[in-house]
Design a protein around this motif. Structure first.
Motif, PDB file in Angstrom:
ATOM      1  N   VAL A  17     -15.973  81.507  54.731  1.00 30.89           N
ATOM      2  CA  VAL A  17     -17.099  80.847  55.403  1.00 30.89           C
ATOM      3  C   VAL A  17     -16.637  79.938  56.545  1.00 30.89           C
ATOM      4  O   VAL A  17     -17.171  80.034  57.662  1.00 30.89           O
ATOM      5  CB  VAL A  17     -17.968  80.074  54.388  1.00 30.89           C
ATOM      6  N   PRO A  18     -15.647  79.030  56.340  1.00 35.98           N
ATOM      7  CA  PRO A  18     -15.188  78.228  57.484  1.00 35.98           C
ATOM      8  C   PRO A  18     -14.625  79.081  58.619  1.00 35.98           C
ATOM      9  O   PRO A  18     -14.829  78.764  59.799  1.00 35.98           O
ATOM     10  CB  PRO A  18     -14.092  77.335  56.871  1.00 35.98           C
ATOM     11  N   LEU A  19     -13.933  80.178  58.278  1.00 39.30           N
ATOM     12  CA  LEU A  19     -13.415  81.070  59.321  1.00 39.30           C
ATOM     13  C   LEU A  19     -14.554  81.703  60.108  1.00 39.30           C
ATOM     14  O   LEU A  19     -14.516  81.758  61.351  1.00 39.30           O
ATOM     15  CB  LEU A  19     -12.548  82.164  58.687  1.00 39.30           C
ATOM     16  N   ALA A  20     -15.576  82.166  59.404  1.00 39.24           N
ATOM     17  CA  ALA A  20     -16.736  82.767  60.086  1.00 39.24           C
ATOM     18  C   ALA A  20     -17.420  81.748  60.994  1.00 39.24           C
ATOM     19  O   ALA A  20     -17.793  82.070  62.131  1.00 39.24           O
ATOM     20  CB  ALA A  20     -17.731  83.301  59.047  1.00 39.24           C
ATOM     21  N   PHE A  46     -13.203  89.925  65.785  1.00 41.39           N
ATOM     22  CA  PHE A  46     -12.506  90.457  64.621  1.00 41.39           C
ATOM     23  C   PHE A  46     -12.356  89.406  63.524  1.00 41.39           C
ATOM     24  O   PHE A  46     -12.376  89.732  62.327  1.00 41.39           O
ATOM     25  CB  PHE A  46     -11.139  91.020  65.020  1.00 41.39           C
ATOM     26  N   LEU A  47     -12.246  88.137  63.908  1.00 39.91           N
ATOM     27  CA  LEU A  47     -12.193  87.076  62.899  1.00 39.91           C
ATOM     28  C   LEU A  47     -13.530  86.961  62.175  1.00 39.91           C
ATOM     29  O   LEU A  47     -13.569  86.753  60.949  1.00 39.91           O
ATOM     30  CB  LEU A  47     -11.822  85.743  63.551  1.00 39.91           C
ATOM     31  N   VAL A  48     -14.627  87.102  62.909  1.00 41.68           N
ATOM     32  CA  VAL A  48     -15.947  87.106  62.273  1.00 41.68           C
ATOM     33  C   VAL A  48     -16.060  88.285  61.320  1.00 41.68           C
ATOM     34  O   VAL A  48     -16.532  88.155  60.180  1.00 41.68           O
ATOM     35  CB  VAL A  48     -17.071  87.145  63.329  1.00 41.68           C
ATOM     36  N   ALA A  99     -25.061  77.440  57.973  1.00 45.88           N
ATOM     37  CA  ALA A  99     -24.051  78.033  57.089  1.00 45.88           C
ATOM     38  C   ALA A  99     -23.141  76.947  56.504  1.00 45.88           C
ATOM     39  O   ALA A  99     -22.779  76.997  55.315  1.00 45.88           O
ATOM     40  CB  ALA A  99     -23.220  79.064  57.849  1.00 45.88           C
ATOM     41  N   LEU A 100     -22.781  75.958  57.317  1.00 49.11           N
ATOM     42  CA  LEU A 100     -21.940  74.859  56.837  1.00 49.11           C
ATOM     43  C   LEU A 100     -22.656  74.072  55.750  1.00 49.11           C
ATOM     44  O   LEU A 100     -22.054  73.713  54.722  1.00 49.11           O
ATOM     45  CB  LEU A 100     -21.571  73.948  58.003  1.00 49.11           C
TER      46      LEU A 100
END
Length: 440
Positions: free
Chosen positions: A100-103, A140-142, A207-208
């Motif tokens: 979640v933090p990465l997204a 790509f990270l998402v 989201a956070l």
């Protein structure tokens, strides 16, 4: 048997996590193709004002298809891995803490990078490498974050929900997702016009918030999170594979038919998602703006019926509910095919939107409860993800090929929907497992 304590607060929080991720995904699918293609001649001629990288449709499609690749390979592995993981944070939370933090972080940068494109360089791909590379990396990270979070967020909802309430809980998740998607569709464009990154940042902030609430309140049942063995096998990936191979015939057969039914149903659903607006524009002569709004009809109907569908399944059974939903969805598609005009399109879409939840909200619940144990829900959810992803891959290819073969007549996609929904109904008939388990 279920030993899970019922907490509707935790269920609603857990249901909201995948719903918020769905909002992020909707914004991704709406604006990322525009950023990638803006600046190429076709977009310029259409009057697009957004600056972008000028990629063609083929390369853009290649980039966007990586979602399906991630769903096909990464998500099932993560689901099984999460079943076998033992940590002080539980089985699912480590993946949520990573994903979640990465997204959120990657998603925040998605709209910012194209803003660095000078107007005179709009669409000049060769001169935009310094921005295109970090943009692709952020995408790509998402995708990576979603591939990790999606199966875990889905199964966390079932971890904290007793078996008899799982269809209703999934209905709540569907209703929340439907509401947020409709709000995003209506407000996202207005916010984007004010300042491009705004809808992205608001979705990331939401989201956070849900991430924090999930961390604070949603805890996995100890009996599931601490299981050390799986029917005498070590609780690891090797043990999970051995367990699946040794499933009793009745459980194995039901799982196979449930997965086949899901695959066939999502081949049908992919027709509507891929070709609904094209049918409105090219077959019925609708304006593009009007055709784009057609999706609101089934979306709103789904939102209204999601929770009642779970309650109905508690009364008549999950299998019966799913059969009614699939047959009703097939009738809606057949109405649109037989009566090709705007009025009957709306009628057919309304039928589809009211009946699809009857099938959809019980699909995952049936699959996870077809298992003889409660500790493999991540694995079973991952197996369903493979079926769903294959459906989304096969569907548009099949529909597009037939449309082209029939002289670009998009009416044929509704016949494909009808046929595959009938096949999905037939596939579920032999299923004997997957109903709600008794509480003790």
């Amino acid at each position: 048997m279920s030993h899970i304590k019922l907490s509707w607060r935790n269920i609603i929080i857990a249901a909201t996590l995948p719903a918020v991720m769905e909002v992020i995904w909707q914004l991704y699918n709406t604006y990322v193709p525009v950023y990638l293609q803006a600046g190429n001649p076709a977009f310029t001629e259409a009057g697009a004002t957004t600056v972008g990288f000028g990629l063609g449709p083929a390369l853009t499609g290649f980039i966007l298809v990586f979602d399906n690749i991630a769903g096909l390979f990464i998500s099932p592995i993560v689901g099984a891995w999460s079943d076998s993981l033992r940590s002080k944070w539980g089985r699912r939370m480590p993946f949520i803490l990573f994903g979640v933090p990465l997204a959120i972080a990657a998603f925040i940068f998605v709209p910012l990078i194209p803003m660095g494109i000078a107007p005179e360089l709009n669409g000049q791909t060769g001169q935009l490498t310094g921005l295109l590379v970090p943009f692709i990396v952020s995408l790509f990270l998402v995708l990576l974050a979603f591939a990790v979070v999606r199966p875990v967020a889905d199964v966390l909802l079932f971890d904290v929900t007793p078996s008899p309430q799982r269809a209703t809980a999934n209905g709540i998740a569907g209703a929340i997702a439907g509401l947020l998607v409709v709000i995003t569709a209506l407000a996202g464009a207005a916010l984007y016009d004010v300042y491009g990154p705004l809808p992205f940042w608001i979705a990331a902030g939401l989201a956070l918030l849900i991430f924090i609430l999930t961390w604070a309140f949603v805890k996995e049942p100890e009996e599931l999170a601490s299981a050390k063995e799986l029917a005498g096998e070590p609780f690891n990936l090797k043990g999970i594979i051995a367990f699946l191979r040794g499933l009793p015939k009745e459980h194995s057969s039901s799982l196979k038919y449930l997965l086949l039914s899901n695959l066939l149903a999502y081949v049908a659903l992919a027709q509507m998602q891929a070709f609904l607006s094209s049918y409105g524009v090219f077959s019925l002569g609708m304006e593009e703006s009007s055709a784009a709004m057609l999706v609101a009809i089934p979306a709103i109907a789904f939102m209204i019926m999601a929770v009642p569908s779970g309650l109905i399944s508690n009364k008549i059974g999950r299998k019966n509910t799913q059969i009614v939903g699939l047959v009703g969805y097939a009738i809606g598609a057949l109405v649109i095919y037989l009566f090709p005009d705007a009025t009957m399109l709306n009628v057919g879409l309304l039928i589809c939107g009211l009946t699809w939840p009857l099938a959809n909200v019980v699909q995952v619940a049936m699959i996870v409860d077809s298992a003889p144990v409660e500790t493999l829900m991540g694995t079973y959810t991952g197996l369903r993800q493979i079926a769903v992803t294959l459906g989304f891959i096969i569907g548009p290819i099949l529909g597009g090929t037939l449309v082209e073969a029939m002289g670009n007549d998009y009416r044929w996609v509704w016949l494909i929907m009808f046929v595959f929904l009938v096949l999905a109904t037939v596939a579920i008939l032999p299923v004997t497992k997957g109903e709600a388990k008794k509480e003790i």
